[in-house]
Design a protein around this motif. Sequence first.
Motif, short mmCIF file in Angstrom:
data_model
loop_
_atom_site.label_atom_id
_atom_site.label_comp_id
_atom_site.label_asym_id
_atom_site.label_seq_id
_atom_site.Cartn_x
_atom_site.Cartn_y
_atom_site.Cartn_z
N CYS A 165 10.00 -0.10 0.61
CA CYS A 165 8.82 -0.61 1.31
C CYS A 165 9.27 -1.35 2.56
O CYS A 165 10.30 -2.03 2.56
CB CYS A 165 8.01 -1.54 0.40
SG CYS A 165 7.29 -0.64 -0.99
N GLY A 180 3.09 -1.58 -1.62
CA GLY A 180 2.93 -2.15 -0.29
C GLY A 180 2.20 -1.21 0.63
O GLY A 180 1.78 -0.13 0.22
N LYS A 227 3.37 0.20 3.49
CA LYS A 227 4.17 1.25 4.11
C LYS A 227 5.43 1.46 3.27
O LYS A 227 6.34 0.64 3.28
CB LYS A 227 4.54 0.86 5.53
CG LYS A 227 5.24 1.94 6.30
CD LYS A 227 5.45 1.54 7.73
CE LYS A 227 6.11 2.68 8.49
NZ LYS A 227 6.36 2.29 9.88
N CYS A 228 5.46 2.55 2.52
CA CYS A 228 6.58 2.82 1.61
C CYS A 228 7.00 4.27 1.70
O CYS A 228 6.25 5.13 2.15
CB CYS A 228 6.18 2.51 0.17
SG CYS A 228 5.73 0.80 -0.11
#
Length: 65
Positions: free
Chosen positions: A12, A43, A45-46
Amino acid sequence: MSTILTTYRVYCYDGVNQVVSVDWLEAASDEAAVEKARAAGFGSKCEVWDGRRLVAKLEDERRTA
């Protein structure tokens, strides 16, 4: 017969693309790994990885008005 599970890594990132966490999960398929990562709420943005192979990029799908 037992199902063979693969260990995936979930990275992430923060707003400047720095890794803020790394987690591992086990799943029977790529699709199951992506669903587990989404359900865990890792999260906004992973990335999900299987070894050196990028399986999926997850972006926060929430929109603001």
